[in-house]
Each structure stands twice: as C-alpha cells, then as structure tokens.
Design an enzyme around this catalytic site. Structure first.
Site, mmCIF file in Angstrom:
data_model
loop_
_atom_site.group_PDB
_atom_site.id
_atom_site.type_symbol
_atom_site.label_atom_id
_atom_site.label_comp_id
_atom_site.label_asym_id
_atom_site.label_seq_id
_atom_site.Cartn_x
_atom_site.Cartn_y
_atom_site.Cartn_z
ATOM 1 N N SER A 140 0.844 -1.209 0.000
ATOM 2 C CA SER A 140 0.000 0.000 0.000
ATOM 3 C C SER A 140 0.873 1.249 0.000
ATOM 4 O O SER A 140 1.982 1.236 0.552
ATOM 5 C CB SER A 140 -0.880 0.016 1.256
ATOM 6 O OG SER A 140 -1.504 1.275 1.401
ATOM 7 N N TYR A 155 -1.253 -0.760 10.219
ATOM 8 C CA TYR A 155 -1.499 -1.127 8.812
ATOM 9 C C TYR A 155 -0.292 -0.720 7.963
ATOM 10 O O TYR A 155 0.198 -1.504 7.137
ATOM 11 C CB TYR A 155 -2.781 -0.451 8.330
ATOM 12 C CG TYR A 155 -3.124 -0.717 6.876
ATOM 13 C CD1 TYR A 155 -3.664 -1.938 6.467
ATOM 14 C CD2 TYR A 155 -2.918 0.261 5.896
ATOM 15 C CE1 TYR A 155 -3.983 -2.173 5.130
ATOM 16 C CE2 TYR A 155 -3.236 0.035 4.567
ATOM 17 C CZ TYR A 155 -3.766 -1.190 4.186
ATOM 18 O OH TYR A 155 -4.073 -1.424 2.866
HETATM 19 P P1 NAD Z 1 -11.582 -6.041 0.395
HETATM 20 O O1 NAD Z 1 -11.992 -5.927 1.826
HETATM 21 O O2 NAD Z 1 -12.613 -6.046 -0.666
HETATM 22 O O3 NAD Z 1 -10.682 -7.338 0.174
HETATM 23 C C1 NAD Z 1 -9.968 -8.003 1.178
HETATM 24 C C2 NAD Z 1 -10.288 -9.486 1.067
HETATM 25 O O4 NAD Z 1 -9.437 -10.189 1.982
HETATM 26 C C3 NAD Z 1 -11.730 -9.826 1.442
HETATM 27 O O5 NAD Z 1 -12.312 -10.620 0.416
HETATM 28 C C4 NAD Z 1 -11.585 -10.608 2.739
HETATM 29 O O6 NAD Z 1 -12.595 -11.587 2.949
HETATM 30 C C5 NAD Z 1 -10.217 -11.219 2.550
HETATM 31 N N1 NAD Z 1 -9.616 -11.666 3.812
HETATM 32 C C6 NAD Z 1 -9.598 -11.018 5.012
HETATM 33 N N2 NAD Z 1 -8.991 -11.784 5.942
HETATM 34 C C7 NAD Z 1 -8.618 -12.929 5.318
HETATM 35 C C8 NAD Z 1 -7.957 -14.107 5.743
HETATM 36 N N3 NAD Z 1 -7.549 -14.254 7.031
HETATM 37 N N4 NAD Z 1 -7.740 -15.099 4.845
HETATM 38 C C9 NAD Z 1 -8.157 -14.963 3.554
HETATM 39 N N5 NAD Z 1 -8.778 -13.868 3.089
HETATM 40 C C10 NAD Z 1 -9.016 -12.861 3.969
HETATM 41 O O7 NAD Z 1 -10.569 -4.817 0.174
HETATM 42 P P2 NAD Z 1 -9.605 -4.443 -1.042
HETATM 43 O O8 NAD Z 1 -9.538 -2.965 -1.042
HETATM 44 O O9 NAD Z 1 -9.964 -5.160 -2.276
HETATM 45 O O10 NAD Z 1 -8.204 -4.963 -0.478
HETATM 46 C C11 NAD Z 1 -7.364 -5.865 -1.161
HETATM 47 C C12 NAD Z 1 -5.935 -5.592 -0.743
HETATM 48 O O11 NAD Z 1 -5.536 -4.305 -1.213
HETATM 49 C C13 NAD Z 1 -5.714 -5.563 0.779
HETATM 50 O O12 NAD Z 1 -4.478 -6.179 1.080
HETATM 51 C C14 NAD Z 1 -5.657 -4.076 1.072
HETATM 52 O O13 NAD Z 1 -4.932 -3.813 2.254
HETATM 53 C C15 NAD Z 1 -4.931 -3.579 -0.157
HETATM 54 N N6 NAD Z 1 -5.059 -2.149 -0.446
HETATM 55 C C16 NAD Z 1 -6.290 -1.599 -0.680
HETATM 56 C C17 NAD Z 1 -6.372 -0.255 -0.946
HETATM 57 C C18 NAD Z 1 -7.685 0.435 -1.205
HETATM 58 O O14 NAD Z 1 -7.714 1.672 -1.209
HETATM 59 N N7 NAD Z 1 -8.754 -0.295 -1.427
HETATM 60 C C19 NAD Z 1 -5.191 0.531 -0.990
HETATM 61 C C20 NAD Z 1 -3.979 -0.078 -0.768
HETATM 62 C C21 NAD Z 1 -3.902 -1.422 -0.504
#
Ligand code: NAD
Length: 249
Positions: A140, A155
């Site tokens: 991130s 985080y």
């Molecule tokens: P999201 O909440 O839609 O996706 C996260 C997924 O991880 C969910 O489907 C959840 O069920 C799954 N998950 C949680 N705990 C788990 C576990 N113990 N085992 C297996 N799966 C698990 O959110 P997103 O925004 O799509 O996030 C995806 C990735 O991108 C994450 O790592 C997040 O930190 C990162 N990220 C997101 C953003 C943003 O702005 N959306 C920015 C930077 C990084």
C-alpha cells in the site's frame, strides 16, 4: 492473451467489489485459470462461479499455515501447477498509535504480513520444482508515505513488512526462476473503505491526486496482470506504484 495456459492463485479474491476479484476477472480474461482463496463467509466458490466453471473457489484463512498448505495442495491436484500467486488478502483499521491494542496489531499484521509469508511458503516448493513462478504482493502507499487515508500505523507497518518480505524473497528465489514483486495502491474504491470517507474530505483527497480521481479495482488489476505476465520477465523485487500520482518519489 498475456496469461494463456497459466494457473493463478489469488488470496482474498472473493469480494466482488475488491482488488482481488478484479484481478481474478482480468487474469481469467487473459487466459489464466484462477483459484480464488478467501474466508468461508466471503464465499469464494460463488466468486469463482462468476468467472466460469474452469475456475476454483477455495475456503482458506491466510493466517493459518495448515489452511494455506491445504489450499495450495488442492490447487495443485486440480490444476497440476501454480504459475502465479497474488497475495492480496488484507484488512485495515482506522487507529491512532496509542489506541492500537495487541489484538488490533495481531489482526492487521497477521492477514497482510503473516498471510503473505504463509501463502508464499505454500506455493514456493511447487514453483521451485517448475523453475518458474511469479508472486505478486499487494502492499500500500500507506507503507511508503507513513499512512494512507484510513489505515492506522499498524497497517502501514504490515504493508511495509510486505515490501521487505517480498524483496528478500525476490533475492532468494531469483535463481529458481521465481519473480517476486509488489504493487502499492493508493486510494482505490472497494469495500475496505466504502462509506468511510466523508464527502467533505474527498475534495481535499482529490487535490492530492494528480490524476484527480479515486482509483478503480481494475487500475490495480492491470498492474498485477503485467507483473504476473512474461511482459515483466526481467522485473523482480520491484514496487509498482498504482496511486494516480498521490505519491511521486
Ligand atoms: P476487500 O476488503 O474487498 O478485500 C480483502 C479481502 O481479503 C476480502 O475478500 C476478505 O474476505 C479477505 N480476507 C480477510 N482476511 C482474510 C484471511 N484471514 N484469509 C483470507 N482472506 C481474507 O478490500 P480491497 O480494497 O480489495 O483490499 C485488497 C488488498 O488491497 C488488501 O491487502 C488491502 O490492504 C490492499 N489495499 C487496498 C487499498 C484500497 O484503497 N482499497 C489501498 C492499498 C492497498
């Protein structure tokens, strides 16, 4: 097709509005067969069905080493090989430093950092035997600039840990033909931040993003497809920013 005849595993890929599912969809469109791993409550089988019957949905908790190993074995039995792993699962919490409890720390670091280690450990032996593989880790912008928009310092620490882990694995496994890279998304509209940014904050956030929009899941998916594909065959240990210019460094 960039990923013809490739077999991919994507953690945390079941949320239909998330980065993981967007990546699964784009990898499938590029010819890959995809295994979506996620928690039971996220229903990975239903997500895989959306992609078509050749894809797999597997219940797996990335914080549990045995669960990761079982999932990797299931994929190997069904697909015969694993070419691509996307370590995407992650959770966030809005916390100030002094408010981070031990349970908060464990929850956030376990999914992003421990999960990235455990899933990589689960697929690396097969990739090493094949003498090829591409592991893509979702870090991130929060790791790079000391906080994103919503996540607390734990985080940022988890995602900075992912960068270090990925770079060290890249150094260790290059000799086996395995590449390990990261993406560092900025603010992307998914369920992780849905409804959490008040309208009056949005204007200020957009002023800090040169491309002047919040990212979409496909913006990140495209970069993950690139890193997973042979187009990036001389890239390992890199960090690809996907942030609309929010952080230029
Ligand atoms: P999201 O909440 O839609 O996706 C996260 C997924 O991880 C969910 O489907 C959840 O069920 C799954 N998950 C949680 N705990 C788990 C576990 N113990 N085992 C297996 N799966 C698990 O959110 P997103 O925004 O799509 O996030 C995806 C990735 O991108 C994450 O790592 C997040 O930190 C990162 N990220 C997101 C953003 C943003 O702005 N959306 C920015 C930077 C990084």
């Amino acid at each position: 097709m960039l990923l013809k005849d490739k077999f991919a595993v994507i953690t945390g890929g079941a949320g239909l509005n998330g980065l993981g599912f967007a990546t699964a969809r784009m990898m499938a469109a590029q010819g890959a067969r995809v295994a979506i791993l996620d928690l039971e409550r996220a229903d990975p089988a239903a997500a895989a069905r959306q992609l078509g019957e050749t894809h797999l949905g597997i219940v797996a908790d990335v914080t549990d080493r045995a669960s990761c190993d079982r999932a990797a074995q299931t994929v190997l039995q069904r697909f015969g090989r694993i070419d691509i792993l996307v370590n995407n699962a992650g959770i966030t919490q809005p916390r100030k430093t002094l408010d981070i409890s031990a349970a908060d720390y464990d929850a956030v670091l376990d999914v992003s950092l421990r999960g990235t280690l455990y899933m990589s450990q689960a697929v690396l032996p097969a990739m090493r035997e094949q003498r090829s593989g591409s592991i893509c880790c979702v870090s991130s912008v929060s790791a790079q600039r000391g906080g994103g928009i919503l996540g607390g310092p734990h985080y940022s620490a988890a995602k900075a840990g992912v960068l270090g882990l990925a770079r060290a694995m890249a150094r260790e496994y290059g000799v086996d033909g395995i590449r390990v890279n990261c993406v560092t998304p900025g603010l992307i509209a998914t369920d992780i931040n849905k409804g959490l940014i008040p309208d009056d904050r949005k204007k200020g956030i957009l002023e800090q993003i040169p491309l002047n929009r919040i990212g979409e899941p496909d913006d990140v998916a495209g970069c993950l497809v690139f890193l997973a594909s042979d187009l990036a065959k001389y890239c390992t240990g890199i960090t690809l920013d996907v942030n609309g210019g929010m952080l230029i460094h």
